[in-house]
Scaffold this active site. Structure first.
Site, PDB file in Angstrom:
ATOM      1  N   CYS A 187       0.926  -1.350  -0.063  1.00 55.80           N
ATOM      2  CA  CYS A 187       0.182  -0.104   0.068  1.00 55.80           C
ATOM      3  C   CYS A 187       0.755   1.400  -0.037  1.00 55.80           C
ATOM      4  CB  CYS A 187      -1.003   0.085   1.282  1.00 55.80           C
ATOM      5  SG  CYS A 187      -1.954   1.409   1.220  1.00 55.80           S
TER       6      CYS A 187
ATOM      7  N   CYS B  17       0.534   4.879   6.998  1.00 49.71           N
ATOM      8  CA  CYS B  17       0.103   4.623   8.333  1.00 49.71           C
ATOM      9  C   CYS B  17       0.983   3.885   9.097  1.00 49.71           C
ATOM     10  CB  CYS B  17      -1.395   3.857   7.985  1.00 49.71           C
ATOM     11  SG  CYS B  17      -2.284   4.595   6.729  1.00 49.71           S
TER      12      CYS B  17
ATOM     13  N   CYS C  28       0.391   0.153  10.376  1.00 45.23           N
ATOM     14  CA  CYS C  28      -0.298  -0.843   9.333  1.00 45.23           C
ATOM     15  C   CYS C  28       1.112  -1.691   8.852  1.00 45.23           C
ATOM     16  CB  CYS C  28      -1.062  -0.051   8.333  1.00 45.23           C
ATOM     17  SG  CYS C  28      -1.858  -1.400   7.154  1.00 45.23           S
TER      18      CYS C  28
ATOM     19  N   CYS D 100     -16.916  -8.539   5.572  1.00 46.88           N
ATOM     20  CA  CYS D 100     -16.214  -7.245   5.450  1.00 46.88           C
ATOM     21  C   CYS D 100     -14.865  -7.546   4.496  1.00 46.88           C
ATOM     22  CB  CYS D 100     -15.749  -6.885   6.842  1.00 46.88           C
ATOM     23  SG  CYS D 100     -16.963  -6.696   8.060  1.00 46.88           S
TER      24      CYS D 100
ATOM     25  N   CYS E  37     -19.702  -5.447   3.818  1.00 51.73           N
ATOM     26  CA  CYS E  37     -18.679  -4.336   4.166  1.00 51.73           C
ATOM     27  C   CYS E  37     -17.711  -4.282   3.311  1.00 51.73           C
ATOM     28  CB  CYS E  37     -18.403  -4.381   5.735  1.00 51.73           C
ATOM     29  SG  CYS E  37     -17.633  -2.769   6.138  1.00 51.73           S
TER      30      CYS E  37
ATOM     31  N   CYS F  19     -19.248   2.442   8.720  1.00 53.44           N
ATOM     32  CA  CYS F  19     -18.417   2.048   9.704  1.00 53.44           C
ATOM     33  C   CYS F  19     -17.184   2.718   9.962  1.00 53.44           C
ATOM     34  CB  CYS F  19     -18.126   0.514   9.415  1.00 53.44           C
ATOM     35  SG  CYS F  19     -17.094  -0.337  10.355  1.00 53.44           S
TER      36      CYS F  19
ATOM     37  N   ARG G 135     -17.780  -1.904  18.001  1.00 49.48           N
ATOM     38  CA  ARG G 135     -17.286  -3.055  17.932  1.00 49.48           C
ATOM     39  C   ARG G 135     -15.855  -3.192  18.605  1.00 49.48           C
ATOM     40  NH1 ARG G 135     -16.633  -3.419  12.367  1.00 49.48           N
ATOM     41  NH2 ARG G 135     -19.054  -4.381  12.360  1.00 49.48           N
TER      42      ARG G 135
HETATM   43  N1  SAM Z   1      -6.668   0.704   3.030  1.00 51.22           N
HETATM   44  C1  SAM Z   1      -7.819   0.957   3.610  1.00 51.22           C
HETATM   45  C2  SAM Z   1      -7.916   2.041   4.666  1.00 51.22           C
HETATM   46  O1  SAM Z   1      -6.991   2.378   5.239  1.00 51.22           O
HETATM   47  O2  SAM Z   1      -8.690   2.656   4.722  1.00 51.22           O
HETATM   48  C3  SAM Z   1      -8.645  -0.310   4.170  1.00 51.22           C
HETATM   49  C4  SAM Z   1      -7.735  -1.163   5.078  1.00 51.22           C
HETATM   50  S1  SAM Z   1      -7.111  -0.733   6.577  1.00 51.22           S
HETATM   51  C5  SAM Z   1      -6.046  -1.979   6.862  1.00 51.22           C
HETATM   52  C6  SAM Z   1      -8.446  -0.712   7.650  1.00 51.22           C
HETATM   53  C7  SAM Z   1      -8.177  -0.215   8.966  1.00 51.22           C
HETATM   54  O3  SAM Z   1      -7.372  -1.257   9.745  1.00 51.22           O
HETATM   55  C8  SAM Z   1      -7.330   0.997   9.473  1.00 51.22           C
HETATM   56  O4  SAM Z   1      -8.076   2.190   9.130  1.00 51.22           O
HETATM   57  C9  SAM Z   1      -7.170   0.750  10.691  1.00 51.22           C
HETATM   58  O5  SAM Z   1      -7.993   1.593  11.610  1.00 51.22           O
HETATM   59  C10 SAM Z   1      -7.072  -0.714  10.763  1.00 51.22           C
HETATM   60  N2  SAM Z   1      -5.608  -1.134  11.161  1.00 51.22           N
HETATM   61  C11 SAM Z   1      -4.607  -1.410  10.196  1.00 51.22           C
HETATM   62  N3  SAM Z   1      -3.752  -1.939  10.884  1.00 51.22           N
HETATM   63  C12 SAM Z   1      -3.939  -2.024  12.199  1.00 51.22           C
HETATM   64  C13 SAM Z   1      -3.354  -2.450  13.221  1.00 51.22           C
HETATM   65  N4  SAM Z   1      -1.829  -2.969  13.330  1.00 51.22           N
HETATM   66  N5  SAM Z   1      -3.832  -2.585  14.452  1.00 51.22           N
HETATM   67  C14 SAM Z   1      -5.163  -2.039  14.890  1.00 51.22           C
HETATM   68  N6  SAM Z   1      -6.066  -1.679  13.572  1.00 51.22           N
HETATM   69  C15 SAM Z   1      -5.120  -1.586  12.325  1.00 51.22           C
HETATM   70 FE1  SF4 Z   2      -2.822   1.282   3.381  1.00 56.56          FE
HETATM   71 FE2  SF4 Z   2      -2.865   0.089   5.501  1.00 56.56          FE
HETATM   72 FE3  SF4 Z   2      -2.910   2.721   5.613  1.00 56.56          FE
HETATM   73 FE4  SF4 Z   2      -5.047   1.069   4.786  1.00 56.56          FE
HETATM   74  S1  SF4 Z   2      -4.362   1.369   6.735  1.00 56.56           S
HETATM   75  S2  SF4 Z   2      -4.353   2.941   3.683  1.00 56.56           S
HETATM   76  S3  SF4 Z   2      -3.987  -0.597   3.847  1.00 56.56           S
HETATM   77  S4  SF4 Z   2      -1.276   1.486   4.979  1.00 56.56           S
END
Ligand code: SAM
Ligand code: SF4
Ligand code: DTB
Length: 351
Positions: A54, A58, A61, A98, A129, A189, A261
């Protein structure tokens, strides 16, 4: 019944956080019971339909291309694989499926494929979802027209702390996508993550941003950070467990009619801590061994937990699916059999 308010101030939410814990849980539990049957818990299963690589950064992530987390990158899954996974989730007792994609925002041809997946999952009788990053208004409209029930897009943290966690898109970008989803007529959500070394003021700021949206999200995932080696937050100090419970409780009080949730992070939680979260108003979980890329409790462990606590999977009967719902399943809804459920066996028995 208390009114649904959209005019919460940060001070009010901070004062709730400051309450003695048991007073806060009691208040949240009372609000919960005004709006929901406190024994019912909504059960969703996640599938990563496109994994890793990606472009966003973040800090929490494992799927960001900016960090070396050793994750196996996977292209968009074929439709058949998604359909089979959804059927399995349904058989195990989930009522919502989801689908998560590691995109900054989908291209239109990506959306074509996602729409086919939504339609296939709906045909199985599951709620749907999708979480796939930022959407334009026309993309949100296309997803709505395909029958998608919920779009997940999290605010993640307070507006002030946001820039410390993500630099590749802004808090306002997130709000714009949420508005597009809402305007298209889909259910929202939207929640966030705690345990990212943020201050309590940031947890207040996150819940304030959610609770002052023009409409509260129907679903509010509260994730406890899963610390993944290789991400900048791998060594973040763990959040004090009762502070997590407080966050759930304040979310419940501020957004009384939303489903809150208890999301990522359950794998490291004791049964007792999860029970406190349910008492504080959580009424949804992710169910199944995997979240997107990280571990979630074993399905069997969750079934045992539900049985011990006398909880039932919401909507399981409505889905008309008894597979996985009998012995060792979510149990019959006590209100349906006119009896109460035995807290140990989860079978209906006379009061
Ligand atoms: N890429 C899209 C986005 O960021 O909206 C969708 C997938 S992203 C992985 C969805 C959500 O997963 C993120 O907004 C975050 O809140 C949650 N998430 C990701 N990594 C995480 C982690 N290590 N611990 C807890 N929540 C996490
Ligand atoms: Fe990409 Fe992870 Fe950020 Fe979603 S949360 S935009 S998958 S880096
Ligand atoms: C949400 O708020 N939590 C889910 C879902 N929405 C998409 C994702 C949790 C991901 C946890 C880290 C992982 O498994 O990759």
């Amino acid at each position: 019944m208390d009114p649904i308010r959209h005019d919460w101030t940060r001070d009010e939410l901070a004062n709730l956080f400051d309450l003695p814990l048991l007073d806060l849980i009691h208040r949240a539990g009372s609000v919960h019971r005004q709006h929901f049957d406190a024994r019912e818990v909504q059960v969703s299963t996640l599938l990563s339909i496109k994994t890793g690589a990606c472009p966003e950064d973040c800090a929490y992530c494992p799927q960001s291309a900016h960090f070396k987390t050793g994750l196996d990158v996977e292209r968009l899954l074929p439709l058949d694989v998604v359909r089979a996974s959804a059927a399995q989730a349904k058989a195990a007792g989930a009522t919502r499926f989801c689908m998560g994609a590691a995109w900054r925002s989908p291209r239109d041809k990506d959306l074509d494929a996602v729409i086919e997946m939504v339609q296939a999952v709906r045909e199985l009788g599951l709620e749907t979802c999708v979480t796939a990053g930022m959407l334009r208004a026309d993309q949100a409209q296309r997803l709505q027209a395909s029958g998608l029930d919920y779009y997940n897009h999290n605010l993640d943290t307070s507006p002030e702390y946001y820039g410390d966690i993500i630099t590749t898109r802004t808090f306002e970008d997130r709000l714009d996508t949420l508005a597009a989803v809402r305007d298209a007529g889909m259910k929202v959500c939207c929640g966030g993550i705690v345990g990212m070394n943020e201050a309590r003021a940031d947890r207040v700021g996150l819940l304030h941003a959610l609770a002052t949206l023009p409409r509260h999200p129907e679903s509010v995932p509260i994730n406890l950070l899963v610390r993944v080696p290789g991400t900048p937050l791998a060594d973040a100090p763990s959040l004090e467990p009762f502070e997590f419970v407080r966050t759930i409780a304040v979310a419940r009080i501020a957004m009384p009619a939303s489903v809150v949730r208890l999301s990522a992070g359950r794998e490291g939680m004791s049964e007792e801590l999860q029970a406190l979260c349910f008492l504080a108003g959580a009424n949804s979980i992710f169910y199944g061994e995997k979240l997107l890329t990280t571990d979630n409790p074993e399905a069997e462990a969750d079934r045992r937990l539900f049985a011990k606590l006398g909880l039932v999977g919401l909507g399981a009967e409505k889905a008309g699916e008894k597979a996985g719902l009998g012995a060792g399943g979510w149990g019959e809804k006590a209100s349906d059999c006119g009896k109460v459920a035995d807290s140990a066996t989860q079978e209906c028995r006379l009061p």
